[in-house]
Design an enzyme around this catalytic site. Structure first.
Site, PDB file in Angstrom:
ATOM      1  N   LEU A  12      32.074  -3.707   9.112  1.00 51.16           N
ATOM      2  CA  LEU A  12      33.048  -4.786   9.285  1.00 51.16           C
ATOM      3  C   LEU A  12      34.360  -4.246   9.841  1.00 51.16           C
ATOM      4  O   LEU A  12      34.992  -4.895  10.681  1.00 51.16           O
ATOM      5  CB  LEU A  12      33.284  -5.510   7.955  1.00 51.16           C
ATOM      6  CG  LEU A  12      34.288  -6.655   8.018  1.00 51.16           C
ATOM      7  CD1 LEU A  12      33.875  -7.702   9.055  1.00 51.16           C
ATOM      8  CD2 LEU A  12      34.460  -7.307   6.644  1.00 51.16           C
ATOM      9  N   THR A 101      30.729 -10.258  -2.015  1.00 54.76           N
ATOM     10  CA  THR A 101      29.293 -10.299  -1.735  1.00 54.76           C
ATOM     11  C   THR A 101      28.564 -11.435  -2.442  1.00 54.76           C
ATOM     12  O   THR A 101      28.985 -11.864  -3.528  1.00 54.76           O
ATOM     13  CB  THR A 101      28.670  -8.948  -2.175  1.00 54.76           C
ATOM     14  OG1 THR A 101      27.245  -9.027  -2.093  1.00 54.76           O
ATOM     15  CG2 THR A 101      29.032  -8.604  -3.615  1.00 54.76           C
ATOM     16  N   TYR A 125      26.138  -2.761  -8.592  1.00 59.21           N
ATOM     17  CA  TYR A 125      26.942  -3.071  -7.397  1.00 59.21           C
ATOM     18  C   TYR A 125      27.598  -4.441  -7.544  1.00 59.21           C
ATOM     19  O   TYR A 125      28.813  -4.587  -7.321  1.00 59.21           O
ATOM     20  CB  TYR A 125      26.035  -3.031  -6.158  1.00 59.21           C
ATOM     21  CG  TYR A 125      26.676  -3.564  -4.895  1.00 59.21           C
ATOM     22  CD1 TYR A 125      27.630  -2.831  -4.199  1.00 59.21           C
ATOM     23  CD2 TYR A 125      26.332  -4.821  -4.391  1.00 59.21           C
ATOM     24  CE1 TYR A 125      28.219  -3.328  -3.040  1.00 59.21           C
ATOM     25  CE2 TYR A 125      26.907  -5.318  -3.232  1.00 59.21           C
ATOM     26  CZ  TYR A 125      27.852  -4.572  -2.561  1.00 59.21           C
ATOM     27  OH  TYR A 125      28.433  -5.067  -1.415  1.00 59.21           O
ATOM     28  N   LYS A 129      31.603  -5.286  -7.669  1.00 60.80           N
ATOM     29  CA  LYS A 129      32.240  -6.150  -6.659  1.00 60.80           C
ATOM     30  C   LYS A 129      32.930  -7.339  -7.340  1.00 60.80           C
ATOM     31  O   LYS A 129      33.985  -7.787  -6.893  1.00 60.80           O
ATOM     32  CB  LYS A 129      31.207  -6.629  -5.637  1.00 60.80           C
ATOM     33  CG  LYS A 129      30.663  -5.536  -4.713  1.00 60.80           C
ATOM     34  CD  LYS A 129      31.718  -4.901  -3.810  1.00 60.80           C
ATOM     35  CE  LYS A 129      32.216  -5.872  -2.751  1.00 60.80           C
ATOM     36  NZ  LYS A 129      33.192  -5.183  -1.850  1.00 60.80           N
ATOM     37  N   TRP A 149      24.275  -9.736   3.597  1.00 59.51           N
ATOM     38  CA  TRP A 149      23.223  -9.228   4.484  1.00 59.51           C
ATOM     39  C   TRP A 149      23.770  -8.867   5.874  1.00 59.51           C
ATOM     40  O   TRP A 149      23.270  -9.315   6.906  1.00 59.51           O
ATOM     41  CB  TRP A 149      22.093 -10.263   4.629  1.00 59.51           C
ATOM     42  CG  TRP A 149      21.339 -10.589   3.375  1.00 59.51           C
ATOM     43  CD1 TRP A 149      21.791 -10.533   2.085  1.00 59.51           C
ATOM     44  CD2 TRP A 149      19.978 -11.056   3.299  1.00 59.51           C
ATOM     45  NE1 TRP A 149      20.785 -10.930   1.224  1.00 59.51           N
ATOM     46  CE2 TRP A 149      19.682 -11.256   1.929  1.00 59.51           C
ATOM     47  CE3 TRP A 149      18.994 -11.328   4.253  1.00 59.51           C
ATOM     48  CZ2 TRP A 149      18.433 -11.716   1.501  1.00 59.51           C
ATOM     49  CZ3 TRP A 149      17.762 -11.784   3.817  1.00 59.51           C
ATOM     50  CH2 TRP A 149      17.489 -11.967   2.453  1.00 59.51           C
TER      51      TRP A 149
HETATM   52  N1  LIG Z   1      26.579  -4.431   4.100  1.00 63.08           N
HETATM   53  C1  LIG Z   1      26.227  -5.580   3.550  1.00 63.08           C
HETATM   54  O1  LIG Z   1      25.077  -6.051   3.669  1.00 63.08           O
HETATM   55  C2  LIG Z   1      27.240  -6.381   2.762  1.00 63.08           C
HETATM   56  C3  LIG Z   1      26.861  -7.591   2.176  1.00 63.08           C
HETATM   57  C4  LIG Z   1      27.801  -8.323   1.454  1.00 63.08           C
HETATM   58  C5  LIG Z   1      29.102  -7.849   1.324  1.00 63.08           C
HETATM   59  N2  LIG Z   1      29.430  -6.662   1.888  1.00 63.08           N
HETATM   60  C6  LIG Z   1      30.801  -6.182   1.712  1.00 63.08           C
HETATM   61  O2  LIG Z   1      31.422  -6.175   2.982  1.00 63.08           O
HETATM   62  C7  LIG Z   1      32.384  -5.111   3.052  1.00 63.08           C
HETATM   63  C8  LIG Z   1      32.133  -4.290   4.293  1.00 63.08           C
HETATM   64  O3  LIG Z   1      30.800  -3.789   4.253  1.00 63.08           O
HETATM   65  P1  LIG Z   1      30.240  -2.844   5.377  1.00 63.08           P
HETATM   66  O4  LIG Z   1      28.784  -3.125   5.528  1.00 63.08           O
HETATM   67  O5  LIG Z   1      31.140  -2.868   6.561  1.00 63.08           O
HETATM   68  O6  LIG Z   1      30.378  -1.434   4.615  1.00 63.08           O
HETATM   69  P2  LIG Z   1      30.164   0.020   5.208  1.00 63.08           P
HETATM   70  O7  LIG Z   1      29.617  -0.029   6.581  1.00 63.08           O
HETATM   71  O8  LIG Z   1      29.441   0.763   4.133  1.00 63.08           O
HETATM   72  O9  LIG Z   1      31.668   0.543   5.314  1.00 63.08           O
HETATM   73  C9  LIG Z   1      32.425   0.833   4.193  1.00 63.08           C
HETATM   74  C10 LIG Z   1      33.412   1.898   4.599  1.00 63.08           C
HETATM   75  O10 LIG Z   1      34.225   2.189   3.459  1.00 63.08           O
HETATM   76  C11 LIG Z   1      34.332   3.597   3.383  1.00 63.08           C
HETATM   77  N3  LIG Z   1      34.656   4.002   2.027  1.00 63.08           N
HETATM   78  C12 LIG Z   1      33.818   4.221   0.990  1.00 63.08           C
HETATM   79  N4  LIG Z   1      34.504   4.645  -0.086  1.00 63.08           N
HETATM   80  C13 LIG Z   1      35.805   4.697   0.284  1.00 63.08           C
HETATM   81  C14 LIG Z   1      36.992   5.079  -0.372  1.00 63.08           C
HETATM   82  N5  LIG Z   1      36.996   5.506  -1.641  1.00 63.08           N
HETATM   83  N6  LIG Z   1      38.162   5.018   0.310  1.00 63.08           N
HETATM   84  C15 LIG Z   1      38.183   4.606   1.595  1.00 63.08           C
HETATM   85  N7  LIG Z   1      37.094   4.241   2.279  1.00 63.08           N
HETATM   86  C16 LIG Z   1      35.903   4.295   1.632  1.00 63.08           C
HETATM   87  C17 LIG Z   1      32.986   4.098   3.842  1.00 63.08           C
HETATM   88  O11 LIG Z   1      33.054   5.461   4.182  1.00 63.08           O
HETATM   89  P3  LIG Z   1      31.730   6.371   4.004  1.00 63.08           P
HETATM   90  O12 LIG Z   1      30.702   5.788   4.941  1.00 63.08           O
HETATM   91  O13 LIG Z   1      32.197   7.735   4.366  1.00 63.08           O
HETATM   92  O14 LIG Z   1      31.309   6.205   2.561  1.00 63.08           O
HETATM   93  C18 LIG Z   1      32.735   3.190   5.035  1.00 63.08           C
HETATM   94  O15 LIG Z   1      33.325   3.681   6.219  1.00 63.08           O
HETATM   95  C19 LIG Z   1      32.250  -4.374   1.727  1.00 63.08           C
HETATM   96  O16 LIG Z   1      33.221  -4.863   0.839  1.00 63.08           O
HETATM   97  C20 LIG Z   1      30.889  -4.752   1.213  1.00 63.08           C
HETATM   98  O17 LIG Z   1      30.818  -4.695  -0.193  1.00 63.08           O
HETATM   99  C21 LIG Z   1      28.545  -5.927   2.615  1.00 63.08           C
END
Ligand SMILES: NC(=O)c1ccc[n+]([C@@H]2O[C@H](COP(=O)([O-])OP(=O)(O)OC[C@H]3O[C@@H](n4cnc5c(N)ncnc54)[C@H](OP(=O)(O)O)[C@@H]3O)[C@@H](O)[C@H]2O)c1
Length: 279
Positions: A12, A101, A125, A129, A149
């Site tokens: 995102l 989420t 998780y 959240k 998703w």
């Molecule tokens: N992916 C899904 O299907 C999904 C679904 C529903 C909601 N969400 C929510 O949407 C949001 C964005 O998701 P996304 O898929 O873009 O996640 P993502 O691709 O996993 O990106 C999360 C980023 O946060 C970084 N991060 C992790 N721990 C951290 C910390 N302590 N300090 C600073 N940065 C940190 C990660 O770095 P590293 O990669 O180095 O760990 C990664 O670059 C999140 O809040 C997630 O919970 C996601």
């Protein structure tokens, strides 16, 4: 607007950087290792330095299965660190946008979840959240955007299926008894910026239109790629993953529709755009 985005190199975060540029907004992005949001002083300092209009927290511990055995770390990132960002946003006079989420719900409702439906997470998780949502509410001006998703520029289900097809897989066994809303990070990013521009506060569900099972999503990927693979439906029990997942976590998007004037595009159309861009 001037946007300060944590987790800026995640799916995102990257999409928000593009959407901000397209909309003429300033973007300041931080991610590990230069900013760890569990470091309260570092989070406060980074926000103060950026002087943003909004802090958009995309940083998260997103490994749903790993979180079962690592809940304390997941809570530190997904829950406690949001308290730091809420305080930092307040000090900077900025709005806090917390991304959350569908996994805060248990899937027992049998109809799409509205923003004010009672959450009841089934997994570590989901619990962490939900704690993050509770922390975000402490910010004077906050917006919680629940999504689901996600697929975009990062690790996700769509890329995993494509990788298996590219490696020559001819049979894919995919869970058919979980239903949710596949969502393209680019479309979500546009919605987040539109909600901010509209001055929205509170909680909003933002997902692409329609719903699917993982099985249906995989079948559509195979169809769009013209791959010669059979997708075989399996049950959640057969998949035997560590974390429990809601069987039905479709999100009602009436509020987003009322604010933005339209739903996000249907997920099959969004998926086709992603596959074309990600080739
Ligand atoms: N992916 C899904 O299907 C999904 C679904 C529903 C909601 N969400 C929510 O949407 C949001 C964005 O998701 P996304 O898929 O873009 O996640 P993502 O691709 O996993 O990106 C999360 C980023 O946060 C970084 N991060 C992790 N721990 C951290 C910390 N302590 N300090 C600073 N940065 C940190 C990660 O770095 P590293 O990669 O180095 O760990 C990664 O670059 C999140 O809040 C997630 O919970 C996601």
């Amino acid at each position: 607007m001037r946007l300060f985005v944590t987790g800026s190199r995640g799916q995102l975060g990257r999409a928000l950087e593009r959407a901000a540029a397209a909309g003429g907004h300033e973007f300041v992005g931080r991610d590990l290792p230069e900013l760890d949001i569990t470091d309260a002083a570092a989070a406060r300092g980074a926000v103060a330095e950026a002087r943003p209009d909004a802090v958009i927290n995309c940083a998260a511990y997103t490994a749903v299965d790993a979180a079962e055995a690592d809940e304390a770390r997941a809570l530190a990132v997904n829950g406690t660190a949001v308290e730091y960002l809420a305080a930092a946003a307040d000090s900077a006079g900025a709005r806090l946008v917390q991304i959350s989420t569908d996994f805060v719900f248990d899937g027992a409702a049998g109809r799409p979840y509205r923003e004010d439906d009672p959450p009841h997470p089934l997994s570590a998780y989901g619990r962490t959240k939900l704690a993050g949502e509770g922390a975000a509410v402490a910010a004077r001006r906050h917006l919680i955007v629940r999504t689901a998703w996600l697929f975009g520029d990062g690790a996700n289900f769509v890329r995993a299926i494509r990788r298996q097809l590219d490696a020559g897989a001819r049979t894919l066994r995919v869970v058919a008894d979980q239903r949710g809303c596949p969502t393209y990070a680019e479309d979500l990013a546009g919605a987040v910026i539109a909600l901010l521009a509209a001055g929205t506060e509170g909680t909003v569900h933002a997902v692409n239109a329609g719903s699917a099972s993982w099985f249906e999503l995989a079948a559509e990927i195979v169809r769009l790629l013209g791959a010669a693979a059979e997708v075989v439906p399996i049950t959640t029990a057969e998949a035997a993953r560590p974390a429990a997942r809601p069987p039905f976590s479709v999100l009602d998007t009436s509020r987003l529709r009322a604010i933005a004037g339209a739903d996000l595009p249907p997920w099959p159309q969004a998926l086709a755009r992603f596959l074309a861009a990600d080739g």
